[in-house]
Structures are given as C-alpha cells and as structure tokens.
Design a protein around this motif. Structure first.
Motif, PDB file in Angstrom:
ATOM      1  N   VAL A   1      -9.736 -27.384  -4.078  1.00 57.98           N
ATOM      2  CA  VAL A   1     -11.000 -27.406  -3.569  1.00 57.98           C
ATOM      3  C   VAL A   1     -12.018 -26.933  -4.360  1.00 57.98           C
ATOM      4  CG1 VAL A   1     -10.210 -27.684  -1.078  1.00 57.98           C
ATOM      5  CG2 VAL A   1     -10.283 -25.486  -2.109  1.00 57.98           C
ATOM      6  N   GLN A   2     -13.235 -27.267  -4.322  1.00 57.83           N
ATOM      7  CA  GLN A   2     -14.500 -26.487  -5.157  1.00 57.83           C
ATOM      8  C   GLN A   2     -14.729 -25.331  -4.099  1.00 57.83           C
ATOM      9  OE1 GLN A   2     -17.610 -28.446  -6.829  1.00 57.83           O
ATOM     10  NE2 GLN A   2     -16.372 -30.517  -7.268  1.00 57.83           N
TER      11      GLN A   2
ATOM     12  N   PRO B   1     -17.164 -26.508 -12.283  1.00 64.48           N
ATOM     13  CA  PRO B   1     -17.007 -25.974 -10.887  1.00 64.48           C
ATOM     14  C   PRO B   1     -15.680 -25.557 -10.867  1.00 64.48           C
ATOM     15  CG  PRO B   1     -17.799 -28.184 -10.771  1.00 64.48           C
ATOM     16  CD  PRO B   1     -17.509 -27.932 -12.157  1.00 64.48           C
TER      17      PRO B   1
ATOM     18  N   LYS C   1     -22.329 -23.269  -5.711  1.00 59.56           N
ATOM     19  CA  LYS C   1     -21.026 -23.592  -6.200  1.00 59.56           C
ATOM     20  C   LYS C   1     -20.577 -22.585  -7.372  1.00 59.56           C
ATOM     21  CE  LYS C   1     -20.902 -28.504  -5.190  1.00 59.56           C
ATOM     22  NZ  LYS C   1     -20.676 -29.671  -5.839  1.00 59.56           N
TER      23      LYS C   1
ATOM     24  N   VAL D   1     -17.534 -22.586  -2.691  1.00 60.35           N
ATOM     25  CA  VAL D   1     -18.725 -22.477  -2.383  1.00 60.35           C
ATOM     26  C   VAL D   1     -19.264 -21.064  -2.053  1.00 60.35           C
ATOM     27  CG1 VAL D   1     -20.850 -23.055  -0.890  1.00 60.35           C
ATOM     28  CG2 VAL D   1     -19.256 -24.828  -1.974  1.00 60.35           C
TER      29      VAL D   1
ATOM     30  N   HIS E   1     -15.432 -22.498   1.660  1.00 58.88           N
ATOM     31  CA  HIS E   1     -16.633 -21.486   1.686  1.00 58.88           C
ATOM     32  C   HIS E   1     -16.043 -20.231   1.747  1.00 58.88           C
ATOM     33  CE1 HIS E   1     -19.726 -24.664   2.418  1.00 58.88           C
ATOM     34  NE2 HIS E   1     -18.774 -25.200   2.767  1.00 58.88           N
TER      35      HIS E   1
ATOM     36  N   ILE F   1     -12.521 -23.264   5.999  1.00 55.39           N
ATOM     37  CA  ILE F   1     -12.735 -24.816   5.483  1.00 55.39           C
ATOM     38  C   ILE F   1     -12.429 -25.605   6.682  1.00 55.39           C
ATOM     39  CG2 ILE F   1     -10.159 -24.748   4.805  1.00 55.39           C
ATOM     40  CD1 ILE F   1     -11.390 -26.889   2.514  1.00 55.39           C
TER      41      ILE F   1
ATOM     42  N   HIS G   1     -13.217 -31.887  -1.399  1.00 51.38           N
ATOM     43  CA  HIS G   1     -13.904 -30.805  -0.532  1.00 51.38           C
ATOM     44  C   HIS G   1     -14.245 -29.530  -1.029  1.00 51.38           C
ATOM     45  CE1 HIS G   1     -13.565 -34.285   2.535  1.00 51.38           C
ATOM     46  NE2 HIS G   1     -12.149 -34.188   2.230  1.00 51.38           N
ATOM     47  N   GLU G   2     -14.740 -28.859  -0.247  1.00 56.23           N
ATOM     48  CA  GLU G   2     -15.260 -27.548  -0.560  1.00 56.23           C
ATOM     49  C   GLU G   2     -14.527 -26.420   0.418  1.00 56.23           C
ATOM     50  OE1 GLU G   2     -19.570 -27.937  -0.375  1.00 56.23           O
ATOM     51  OE2 GLU G   2     -19.655 -28.938  -2.225  1.00 56.23           O
TER      52      GLU G   2
END
Length: 390
Positions: free
Chosen positions: A150-151, A167, A159, A153, A122, A130, A119-120
C-alpha cells in the motif's frame, strides 16, 4: 561436510508428487489444496524454502527453489502455484524485526499470502490504519497471515515519498483472522489455488508489522538471496511452474503416441508428422529450461560475488522468465493438439494442464509489456545487455 542451503527440497518435492497427483482431482473440485497436501508441504518444510535460516528457513538458492516448484507442478499446477506464491511472500521476513518474523513464521505452519498492490494506509500514532479490499491472494486458504502492498498517507493527508520522488510502497502484515474473505475464484484454470479476495475494516497495523517493499537498504538479513526482489523471484518461480506443466503435458503426449492408433491410420509412433512434432517440441522445451536456469545461475553467481544484482541481470531474468512461460504455453498447445480427441476427456489430464497453462499465461509475470521493457533497456543501454555465458 556442510549441506548446501535448501538441501533435500527437490528430493522431498519428488517424493510428495504421487500424493499431490492423487489429490489433484479433489483440489480441482473444491478449488483449494486438500488437507493432506497442505500437511505434507508443511511437514516437509517446502513452504520455508525462501525463509531466512535465522528463523528456521532453508534460504535456498533460486535454482533449488525453481526445481522444487517444477517437480510439484508436474503433479499439480495449483499446488505448485500456491507453494510458489507463499514461499516468495515469506521473503518479507528478511525485512522485519526478528521477533516479528518469528511470531509470523516461527511455527512450521506459519504461512503468509497477499494480493496485488492497491490502496493507501494512513499514519496514526504507533503505526497505520486502513480500510481496504484486495484481490488475487493465491494461497490465502492455507495462510494464517495476510499482507498487502500500500501507499503511505501522512497524518496531514500528503503521500509519503521516497528520495527519488516516487510514492513509498509499504508491505503490511496482519493475522488472517483480521480479514473478511470472499470466495470469488471461479475460473477456468489454476482452479485449486483459491486466489480469493479479502478486506479489512479500520484495521490498526503496528509499525513493526510493516516493511518497505523490496528496499534493500531496509534489509535485516544480509544473505545474497535477499538481494533479489520478490517480483523477480515470483517471475522465476512461475516460469519454473510453467516448465513443470509443459514437461508433464509433453510426457503424457509421448506416452499416448507410443500406444495410440486410429482406424485406417498409422500408429502415432510410426507417423512421421508426429515424430517430427515430438522432436521439435522436445527441443523447444529443453531450450527454454536451459535458458531460464542458465540465466538464473549466472545472476546468482555474480550476486554472490559482488553482493548486488545488476540492472543487466534484472533485465535478463525478466526476459528469461517471461519468454519461458510463453514457450511452455506453446509446448502445452502442441502436446494437447497432438493428443487429438483424447485430450478433451478430463480423465486424461490433458485438458486440465491446458487450462492451467493458459491461466499462468494470463497473469502479470507473463505480460507482453515485459518485452517492451527489455527492448527499451537494450535500445538505450551504452553496452548491450548480455545473455548467459554458462
């Protein structure tokens, strides 16, 4: 005389083994560590094996950590698995501001668990936000803090990338009370680990409760232990657990062979086939253990000397961890089959260790692709990676 880091952890693990073995049936039945076991692990400081000394941890060398897990695994694999998982998660404290690390781990029962990378998150003012769900959170039923990888953003939807163009993976940490837990761990082996799923909804994570995953440039703690990635440490820990399970299973088979006799057949202890199988299996187990510990010891020695874990050592540790798990599985299989029909009865614990060992062999630290990764390094290296010399 100054005590070595982690002094006493192995002895305390051995002392707790009878209690853990006594509770193993209930751990299996309820699919979670029992309160007496959790309390004993906390009281004896075993969850703090890899925590920095600056916040009351042992900051133990890998060899001490591995032997501690090995002793616990002889009594119950699920307990050892949870202990290993949460201990490695605690290494995140080396990346966090000390006030945050103390808030999470300052109390004796400060335990962190997490699941797989997914997941990402923010970027928002002051931190991140998130909504997500994660799986495979071993030890989460004992934890009062949860984490995730998490990645990132950015606010504009792009990203965030590292300097090498990949990433950015960030570890986020939040109170377990912020998450919804899902009881999904209905499995054939390692049943007591309670490796559940968890989710959060529109959760705000302050910036200071995050860390760059295994980015050594972001380390606050400078001890050599934190020159090892959590992924590598998971591999060493779970390989040690597999050795403990294999040792206990083979010992049970040896004890059975000393006294078992079938109608019309030689006693097992007098059977040449059994004698030969025990000898070969014992040799295989000792070889696997020696290989794992020699590789870890040499890497640790060089890390202390140079301050850096080389790519050669990372490759060697990955190979040793994976191979040891697979070799331990073969030892358990041999002991299980040696026991014959006796092995299928739950009261004898052969079948539980058989199931636990094969559950260990199914997880990411034992995947066959590690051999491909090692093979690629060997085939492309200017100088062949060396094995342990100790």
């Amino acid at each position: 005389m100054n005590k070595l880091p982690g002094f006493g952890l192995i002895e305390r693990a051995k002392a707790l083994a009878p209690l853990i073995a006594q509770e193993a049936d209930e751990i299996e039945r309820t699919r979670r560590l029992t309160p007496p076991v959790v309390a004993a692990l906390i009281e004896n400081g075993l969850y703090r094996a890899l925590l920095p000394q600056s916040i009351g941890g042992a900051e133990a060398p890998p060899e001490i950590f591995m032997q501690m897990l090995e002793e616990v695994a002889k009594a119950d694999a699920s307990t050892a698995w949870c202990l290993g998982q949460c201990s490695v998660c605690a290494m995140t404290a080396a990346y966090l501001d000390q006030d945050v690390a103390r808030e999470i781990f300052g109390a004796p029962d400060g335990i962190l668990a997490w699941g797989a990378i997914a997941h990402e998150v923010h970027v928002v003012p002051g931190g991140f936000r998130i909504t997500a769900r994660w799986d495979f959170a071993s030890g989460s039923r004992q934890a009062n803090w949860l984490g995730a990888h998490v990645q990132v953003v950015e606010a504009d939807g792009t990203k965030r990338l590292k300097q090498n163009g990949t990433p950015e993976i960030r570890t986020i940490v939040f109170p377990a009370t912020s998450a919804t837990m899902y009881d999904v761990w209905d499995v054939i082996g390692l049943s007591g680990t309670g490796t559940d799923s968890y989710s959060v909804e529109n959760l705000f994570i302050p910036e200071k409760f995050t860390a760059l995953r295994d980015d050594f440039t972001a380390l606050r703690e400078k001890g050599p232990l934190y020159g090892i990635t959590t992924y590598t440490m998971f591999g060493l820990g779970f390989a040690a657990i597999s050795l403990g399970v294999a040792r206990a299973t083979l010992d049970a088979a040896i004890e059975l062979a000393r006294g078992k006799a079938s109608v019309g057949l030689k006693a097992m202890r007098e059977n040449n086939a059994v004698q030969g199988l025990i000898g070969r299996t014992e040799g295989n187990l000792r070889a696997a253990r020696a290989y794992l510990y020699a590789t870890a010891t040499e890497a640790w020695r060089d890390l202390n000397h140079t301050g850096k874990l080389t790519e050669d050592h990372r490759t060697a540790l990955r190979l040793a961890s994976t191979w040891t798990i697979h070799q331990s599985s073969q030892v358990v299989d041999a002991a299980y089959h040696m026991a014959g029909a006796t092995a299928v009865f739950r009261a004898n614990k052969f079948e539980r260790r058989f199931r636990d060992m094969h559950a260990i062999g199914q997880q990411i630290q034992a995947r066959d692709t590690h051999y491909e990764d090692v093979g690629k390094v060997i085939l492309t290296a200017a100088v062949l990676p060396r094995g342990p010399t100790t």
